[in-house]
Design an enzyme around this catalytic site. Sequence first.
Site, PDB file in Angstrom:
ATOM      1  N   THR A 120       0.525  -1.249   0.349  1.00 30.63           N
ATOM      2  CA  THR A 120       0.353   0.253  -0.447  1.00 30.63           C
ATOM      3  C   THR A 120       0.696   1.248  -0.195  1.00 30.63           C
ATOM      4  O   THR A 120       1.961   1.029   0.305  1.00 30.63           O
ATOM      5  CB  THR A 120      -0.973   0.160   1.093  1.00 30.63           C
ATOM      6  N   ASP A 121       0.228   3.017  -0.344  1.00 32.98           N
ATOM      7  CA  ASP A 121       1.125   3.350   0.207  1.00 32.98           C
ATOM      8  C   ASP A 121       0.527   3.953   1.347  1.00 32.98           C
ATOM      9  O   ASP A 121       0.028   3.398   2.263  1.00 32.98           O
ATOM     10  CB  ASP A 121       0.006   5.051  -0.557  1.00 32.98           C
ATOM     11  N   TYR A 122       1.560   4.681   2.090  1.00 40.50           N
ATOM     12  CA  TYR A 122       1.501   5.376   2.847  1.00 40.50           C
ATOM     13  C   TYR A 122       0.479   4.405   4.380  1.00 40.50           C
ATOM     14  O   TYR A 122      -0.611   6.009   3.721  1.00 40.50           O
ATOM     15  CB  TYR A 122       2.238   5.940   3.889  1.00 40.50           C
ATOM     16  N   THR A 123      -0.166   4.075   5.118  1.00 36.92           N
ATOM     17  CA  THR A 123      -1.434   3.785   5.229  1.00 36.92           C
ATOM     18  C   THR A 123      -2.356   4.080   4.365  1.00 36.92           C
ATOM     19  O   THR A 123      -3.648   4.605   5.036  1.00 36.92           O
ATOM     20  CB  THR A 123      -1.440   5.318   6.861  1.00 36.92           C
ATOM     21  N   ALA A 124      -2.675   3.327   3.774  1.00 35.60           N
ATOM     22  CA  ALA A 124      -3.901   3.786   2.380  1.00 35.60           C
ATOM     23  C   ALA A 124      -4.331   2.609   2.866  1.00 35.60           C
ATOM     24  O   ALA A 124      -5.843   3.040   2.528  1.00 35.60           O
ATOM     25  CB  ALA A 124      -2.709   3.426   1.358  1.00 35.60           C
TER      26      ALA A 124
END
Length: 745
Positions: free
Chosen positions: A271-275
């Site tokens: 995922t992207d950061y905390t997606a």
Amino acid sequence: MRLNILVILLSVVSLVNGQDAMNQFIDQVMAKMTLEEKLGQMNLSSGVGNLPVITEGEGKIEFIKKGLIGASGGYNSQLAAVNESRLGIPLITGRDIIHGYKTTFPIPLAMSCAWDTLMIEKMARISAIEASSEGINWTYSPMVDISRDPRWGRVAEGAGEDVYLGSKIARAYVRGYQGDDLSKENTIMACVKHFALYGASEAGRDYNTVDMSKVSMHNYYLPTYKAAFDEGAGSAMSAFNVVDMVPATGNQWLMTELLRNQWGFNGFVVTDYTAINEMVHHGLGNLETVAIKALKAGIDMDMVGESFIGTLGKSLEEGKITEAEIDQACRRVLEAKYKLGLFDKPFQYHNKKRAKELILCKEHQEYARKVAAASCVLLKNENNVLPLNKNAKIAVIGPMGNVKKDMLGAWSATSDTTPIVTIYQGIKNISDSKAIVKYKQGSYLTENEYLLNRNRKKGEELAIDKIKSDKMLSDAIELANNSDVIIASLGEPSKWSGEAASRSDISIPACQTRLLKALLQTGKPVVLVLSNGRPLNLSWENENVPAILETWHAGVQAGNGIADVLFGDVNPSAKLTMTFPRNVGQIPIYYNHNKTGRPLIEDYKFTSKYLDIPNSPLFPFGYGLSYTTFSYGEITTNKVALDKDELLRASVEVTNTGNLSGQEIVQLYIQDPEASISRPVKELKDFRKIELEPGQTKTVSFSISIDQLKFYNSDLVLDWEEGDFNVFIGTNSEECQEVQVEWIK
């Protein structure tokens, strides 16, 4: 002892080759893993976490020892994973190596303007060589998002608005990072981002929603990702935005049906950061619910959010997911580590000797300078103000003229500011010993205190000193009056582009414009040198400034590379890969727009137009000048009617009609004037970069097959339709010659 377990397993499969060997090895590793260890492989930590399954207060190293982190950075972290965790499974270490590691190159948007995929591949190879020597084996790059909105700050990180050129550049990045063998010590795994459609955020506002038809997705946005995956990229990163109103991170159609089943991607998805956590804000449920959605969609690793490791154990107990789904995600992460050679040589990416020899070495610095020069786009050169005389009295004036860090642009956290060459220093370096080169700041970057203090913490706000502002201006005018030529160094600092850096007004700030107007009033020749991370609104500047050089954020060798162009040691040849609007009211603006039922007809009221400006852009896609001039002959073709198995050969003679040798990027566009769906006015399908001596003529030929005529129709079938096609060849997307041919099935 923990490392020996993996050594024994590797020896067992050493006689088996390729995929079978990897499968056997991972089968045996996973057979020994607990549920928590499997979830740990699916957990990326960037620092000290607060994992729900561990006593609060324990640090990252303790988590690693317990096998609860699968990806993180640092030599001590790898030591803990290999030597102190139960199974000794090594970490994969990712960083944002976007346009160089320590040797920072121009921003990706700038490099795309060189239209040189071999150059970009070499840049990525240098990036991998440097980063891999300091423990990094995975890069969150390339960003291949197509964007048609320069307000979006992350246009700096991509290759512009065109899907054909963007696809070729995406492949070049992957080849450069990954080389021909990912297990070698000087390669790093590519991570294609942001899958998918992130560059189409509404209003150009970062993290905003995206909405488009599947026909537009397949024709204009998805092919760049597919090109990178077809080149063998080992991983992908999910986007923050929705796709068909479902967040990409929880979108099963996107992550499984399209990416894996249709495209055959066999890498892993992070995922992207905390997606995953952010799907809660999208309104898809609580953290446990969205973690389930992400896993079932096809996400393999959770970046920083700790939702997988914090909730999936409970979800498994409740029967909401299966262990097979967890196993599949864990396996994909382990496969990436296997392909990188980490199980066999977990410390090969930590090599102090190699780092000392290669990072910021002379060869890399020289190439960064070459790339900086190759990325400069000459937008205007009235009365041949450029190139400069090397023994002149030169005034470098402006807030971007003698700053180091802002030469790097966005995504340069791994860089060192010490070796950065400013524009002022670069001009001094290359000018003649008789030259007099002086610098004055002239103005603040902005006197808009809202913009100045955006993202600053309370109590750390800055204020504008009006007395100092006036003094800077008067000092600059005094210097300008005592000089032969003025370099007005204006633009945007690094923080005004990149992630979370959208701008509603992409004009040069008012205080910089005030400075520019004052410099023009001196009557001295003025060259506007722009340092920025996006296309700008330059309508006033284009009308009033004799020479404009777009240098972007040009990297560690910015000053030297830009000076090479200013003095003519390098003849500029770059061409724009994003359209420059006349003002923000035209945005989104891009060259390959669809037709309208009421195209512009001058002097007729009811056509598609603006009342206050022309429809045309200020500078079109593919535009860029040279210190020499080129003329194009008429297009010739081998046939005017072809069947589906025949190739069209379209040729044109290009002549250097000036007095200097130079490079020209010859561009081929095709239009499908009659089809089952509305098609663009033209689409880039090929290009050639040629070099010509003064007076020299070369014939440039393009071979065109039906593959270049294909598009996704309303049924999302990739096909071509017989009929007439218009072929354009020219120096940019607007200045082209045209011929018509017919293809018959």
